[in-house]
Design a protein around this motif. Structure first.
Motif, PDB file in Angstrom:
ATOM      1  N   ARG A 118       6.694  16.014  -2.202  1.00 42.70           N
ATOM      2  CA  ARG A 118       5.722  14.917  -2.164  1.00 42.70           C
ATOM      3  C   ARG A 118       6.436  13.579  -1.917  1.00 42.70           C
ATOM      4  O   ARG A 118       6.417  12.668  -2.735  1.00 42.70           O
ATOM      5  CB  ARG A 118       4.902  14.896  -3.455  1.00 42.70           C
ATOM      6  N   TYR A 149      -1.650  13.138  -0.023  1.00 41.93           N
ATOM      7  CA  TYR A 149      -2.674  12.306  -0.666  1.00 41.93           C
ATOM      8  C   TYR A 149      -3.140  11.214   0.294  1.00 41.93           C
ATOM      9  O   TYR A 149      -2.398  10.792   1.187  1.00 41.93           O
ATOM     10  CB  TYR A 149      -2.122  11.686  -1.953  1.00 41.93           C
ATOM     11  N   PRO A 150      -4.371  10.754   0.106  1.00 42.81           N
ATOM     12  CA  PRO A 150      -4.901   9.725   1.001  1.00 42.81           C
ATOM     13  C   PRO A 150      -4.128   8.409   0.872  1.00 42.81           C
ATOM     14  O   PRO A 150      -3.499   8.135  -0.151  1.00 42.81           O
ATOM     15  CB  PRO A 150      -6.350   9.543   0.521  1.00 42.81           C
ATOM     16  N   THR A 202       0.850  -1.194   0.000  1.00 40.75           N
ATOM     17  CA  THR A 202       0.000   0.000   0.000  1.00 40.75           C
ATOM     18  C   THR A 202       0.883   1.240   0.000  1.00 40.75           C
ATOM     19  O   THR A 202       1.841   1.329   0.778  1.00 40.75           O
ATOM     20  CB  THR A 202      -0.910   0.031   1.244  1.00 40.75           C
ATOM     21  N   GLY A 205      -3.234   4.887  -0.041  1.00 40.59           N
ATOM     22  CA  GLY A 205      -3.640   4.050  -1.169  1.00 40.59           C
ATOM     23  C   GLY A 205      -3.736   4.764  -2.500  1.00 40.59           C
ATOM     24  O   GLY A 205      -3.882   4.113  -3.537  1.00 40.59           O
ATOM     25  N   GLU A 206      -3.624   6.104  -2.516  1.00 44.93           N
ATOM     26  CA  GLU A 206      -3.677   6.829  -3.789  1.00 44.93           C
ATOM     27  C   GLU A 206      -2.272   6.900  -4.390  1.00 44.93           C
ATOM     28  O   GLU A 206      -1.373   7.512  -3.822  1.00 44.93           O
ATOM     29  CB  GLU A 206      -4.232   8.241  -3.606  1.00 44.93           C
ATOM     30  N   ASN A 207      -2.128   6.304  -5.555  1.00 49.46           N
ATOM     31  CA  ASN A 207      -0.825   6.240  -6.216  1.00 49.46           C
ATOM     32  C   ASN A 207      -0.673   7.440  -7.145  1.00 49.46           C
ATOM     33  O   ASN A 207      -0.678   7.307  -8.376  1.00 49.46           O
ATOM     34  CB  ASN A 207      -0.709   4.922  -6.996  1.00 49.46           C
ATOM     35  N   PHE A 208      -0.494   8.606  -6.547  1.00 50.25           N
ATOM     36  CA  PHE A 208      -0.406   9.839  -7.328  1.00 50.25           C
ATOM     37  C   PHE A 208       0.667   9.712  -8.411  1.00 50.25           C
ATOM     38  O   PHE A 208       1.800   9.286  -8.165  1.00 50.25           O
ATOM     39  CB  PHE A 208      -0.068  11.022  -6.421  1.00 50.25           C
ATOM     40  N   THR A 211      -1.986  13.101   6.758  1.00 43.37           N
ATOM     41  CA  THR A 211      -1.973  13.383   5.323  1.00 43.37           C
ATOM     42  C   THR A 211      -0.742  14.181   4.916  1.00 43.37           C
ATOM     43  O   THR A 211      -0.145  13.936   3.867  1.00 43.37           O
ATOM     44  CB  THR A 211      -3.238  14.166   4.918  1.00 43.37           C
ATOM     45  N   ASN A 268       1.122   7.719 -10.698  1.00 46.88           N
ATOM     46  CA  ASN A 268       1.627   6.367 -10.967  1.00 46.88           C
ATOM     47  C   ASN A 268       3.082   6.254 -10.480  1.00 46.88           C
ATOM     48  O   ASN A 268       3.952   5.703 -11.151  1.00 46.88           O
ATOM     49  CB  ASN A 268       1.531   6.033 -12.457  1.00 46.88           C
ATOM     50  N   THR A 269       3.312   6.810  -9.297  1.00 47.74           N
ATOM     51  CA  THR A 269       4.667   6.830  -8.720  1.00 47.74           C
ATOM     52  C   THR A 269       5.252   5.425  -8.646  1.00 47.74           C
ATOM     53  O   THR A 269       6.399   5.190  -9.025  1.00 47.74           O
ATOM     54  CB  THR A 269       4.632   7.456  -7.316  1.00 47.74           C
ATOM     55  N   LYS A 276       1.634   5.391   0.394  1.00 52.73           N
ATOM     56  CA  LYS A 276       1.220   6.619   1.085  1.00 52.73           C
ATOM     57  C   LYS A 276       2.153   7.731   0.649  1.00 52.73           C
ATOM     58  O   LYS A 276       3.357   7.694   0.901  1.00 52.73           O
ATOM     59  CB  LYS A 276       1.275   6.454   2.605  1.00 52.73           C
TER      60      LYS A 276
END
Length: 272
Positions: free
Chosen positions: A92, A61-62, A55, A64-67, A143, A69-70, A57
Motif C-alpha cells: 500500500r 484507495y480513492p 492531498t 484523498g482517503e487517508n487510510f 486506484t 491515518n498514514t 493518494k
C-alpha cells in the motif's frame, strides 16, 4: 586686529570641517538585494498544524482517503506512520501531494527516519522513502497504481554499518541526462556519496530551473542532471505526452509513504 584674524581662522576651520563631514557620509551596511529577495521569497508549504494544501493518494484507495491515518500532524511535525496497517503492508504505497503544479523552483525539506519498517514491507523498504517531483497529477493516478510517473530524490537512511548513500535520482516513466548520457537504470546513485545513520534530522534540497536539476544534502551538492523527458515506452508515461512533445517542464511534488516511518518538520519553496 590680531584677534579678528584669529577669529576668521577659527571660522574657516569650522566650516571646512563641516563641509568634509557632509561630503563623506558613512556607508550604510546592508545585505545584498539578491540575498534579501531570496530570503523573503521562501514560502512554507507545511503550516505545522494540519495538512491544508496537500492531498494524499494511497494505492488501493480513492484520492484523498487517508487510510490508517498514514499522514498525520502533531507537535509541528508531519509524520508518516503504519501502525494501523496490521501485519501486512500489502504494497500500500502512497504519497502526500502538494496541490500546486510547479515549474522552476528550489525545494528544501527537513526529514528524519524513525522506528521500524512496517510488517510485510519489501526488503528494500528499510529506511527508504523519497520526495517525488515533476509528477503526474494525483487525480490522474489509477486506484491500483503504486507510484506516479515522476522523478524522485531517493531518501536512504543508514543501518549503522553499511553505506547507503542518500540522494539518488529515480526516474519512474521518465528519462534524464547525466553528463550528456541518458540514464540506463531506474535509480542512479549520487556522484557524491553521503550515508546518514540514526534518527538525525537531514536537510535535502532540489533545485529545478529550465531543465537543469541539482540535488543537495545538508548544503552539499551531490548530483546534477538535465532534460527530463517522458519515456514513450512506459505504459502510463506515454499517455501523458501531448502532441509528440516528450519534454517534462513541470509537475507536482509529493512525499512518499514507502513502508518505513519518517518525519518532516520543514518544507519550504523558493520560486524562480
Amino acid at each position: 586686529m590680531k584677534n579678528f584674524v584669529y577669529a576668521l581662522f577659527l571660522c574657516f576651520l569650522f566650516f571646512s570641517s563641516c563641509k568634509e563631514k557632509k561630503s563623506t557620509p558613512q556607508k550604510e551596511i546592508s545585505e545584498p538585494v539578491e540575498q534579501k529577495t531570496a530570503l523573503n521569497n521562501w514560502k512554507p508549504l507545511f503550516n505545522g498544524t494540519n495538512l491544508d494544501g496537500w492531498t494524499m493518494k494511497i494505492m488501493g484507495y480513492p484520492l484523498g482517503e487517508n487510510f490508517g491515518n498514514t499522514f498525520r500532524v502533531s507537535g509541528g511535525i508531519l509524520s508518516v506512520r503504519y501502525d494501523a496497517y496490521g501485519e501486512d503492508f500489502n504494497n500500500r504505497f502512497g504519497a502526500l501531494y502538494f496541490n500546486e503544479k510547479l515549474a522552476n523552483y528550489r525545494l528544501k525539506v527537513e526529514y528524519r527516519f524513525v522506528g521500524e519498517t512496517a510488517p510485510g514491507a519489501p526488503e528494500w523498504g528499510f529506511r527508504d522513502s523519497g520526495v517525488q517531483f515533476h509528477s503526474q497529477s494525483p487525480a490522474s493516478l489509477k486506484t491500483d497504481q503504486p507510484f506516479p510517473v515522476s522523478l524522485e530524490y531517493n531518501l536512504h537512511g543508514g543501518n549503522g554499518t553499511d553505506e547507503r548513500p542518500v540522494g539518488a535520482i529515480c526516474a519512474n516513466g521518465m528519462l534524464v541526462e547525466l553528463n550528456g548520457q541518458q540514464n540506463i537504470s531506474y535509480c542512479t546513485p549520487p556522484l557524491v556519496k553521503r550515508t546518514l545513520h540514526g534518527d538525525q534530522w537531514v536537510t535535502l534540497e532540489i533545485d529545478v530551473k529550465d531543465g537543469e536539476i541539482t540535488h543537495y544534502v545538508n548544503g552539499e551538492e551531490i548530483l546534477s542532471y538535465s532534460n527530463p523527458t517522458y519515456n514513450n515506452e512506459h505504459e502510463i508515461a506515454k499517455t501523458l505526452i501531448v502532441n509528440g512533445d516528450v519534454s517534462v517542464k513541470d509537475g507536482y511534488i509529493s512525499l512518499q509513504s514507502n513502508s518505513h516511518p519518517i518525519d518532516f518538520r520543514k518544507i519550504e519553496l523558493l520560486k524562480y
